[in-house]
Scaffold this motif. Structure first.
Motif, mmCIF file in Angstrom:
data_model
loop_
_atom_site.group_PDB
_atom_site.id
_atom_site.type_symbol
_atom_site.label_atom_id
_atom_site.label_comp_id
_atom_site.label_asym_id
_atom_site.label_seq_id
_atom_site.Cartn_x
_atom_site.Cartn_y
_atom_site.Cartn_z
ATOM 1 N N MET A 1 65.975 -1.915 57.012
ATOM 2 C CA MET A 1 66.665 -0.649 57.171
ATOM 3 C C MET A 1 65.696 0.565 56.516
ATOM 4 N N SER A 2 65.255 1.613 57.312
ATOM 5 C CA SER A 2 64.562 2.528 56.555
ATOM 6 C C SER A 2 65.495 3.626 56.307
ATOM 7 N N LYS A 3 64.828 4.347 55.408
ATOM 8 C CA LYS A 3 65.565 5.414 54.469
ATOM 9 C C LYS A 3 65.709 6.559 55.489
ATOM 10 N N LYS A 4 66.844 7.243 55.493
ATOM 11 C CA LYS A 4 67.002 8.278 56.363
ATOM 12 C C LYS A 4 66.958 9.726 55.816
ATOM 13 N N TYR A 5 66.601 9.629 54.451
ATOM 14 C CA TYR A 5 66.895 10.732 53.735
ATOM 15 C C TYR A 5 65.942 10.852 52.503
ATOM 16 N N GLU A 6 65.356 11.805 51.860
ATOM 17 C CA GLU A 6 64.937 11.540 50.481
ATOM 18 C C GLU A 6 65.430 12.829 49.687
ATOM 19 N N LEU A 7 65.342 12.462 48.212
ATOM 20 C CA LEU A 7 65.980 13.482 47.170
ATOM 21 C C LEU A 7 64.783 14.600 47.106
ATOM 22 N N LEU A 8 64.919 15.717 47.055
ATOM 23 C CA LEU A 8 63.938 16.664 46.650
ATOM 24 C C LEU A 8 64.008 17.022 45.287
ATOM 25 N N LYS A 9 63.229 16.493 44.311
ATOM 26 C CA LYS A 9 63.290 16.673 43.109
ATOM 27 C C LYS A 9 62.892 18.069 42.644
ATOM 28 N N ASP A 10 62.179 18.861 43.635
ATOM 29 C CA ASP A 10 61.897 20.162 43.205
ATOM 30 C C ASP A 10 62.946 21.129 43.713
#
Length: 71
Positions: A1-10
């Motif tokens: 399964m590929s990730k569908k989102y990322e967390l934006l640390k900034d």
């Protein structure tokens, strides 16, 4: 399964003593296009990478809350 989102640390906010991070789509799905911004989540456990679930606008999900399926 590929990730569908990322967390934006900034791009984060503080809510009730917790840090919540804006999410960004990593692929196209359910009307979302790669690069679209979503709402804020505290951790990846709050939003499934499977199926069509998404947090939009300025919605905030934290603690033990879990969004999954097609919600």
């Amino acid at each position: 399964m590929s990730k569908k989102y990322e967390l934006l640390k900034d791009d984060c906010i503080e809510y009730d003593g917790r840090t919540l991070y804006r999410i960004r789509a990593l692929r196209d799905f359910r009307g979302m296009k790669k690069g679209d911004l979503g709402g804020y989540i505290e951790k990846e456990e709050n939003l499934s990478h499977e199926r069509e679930a998404w947090v939009s606008g300025n919605a905030q999900i934290s603690g033990d809350a879990r969004i999954d399926g097609n919600s």
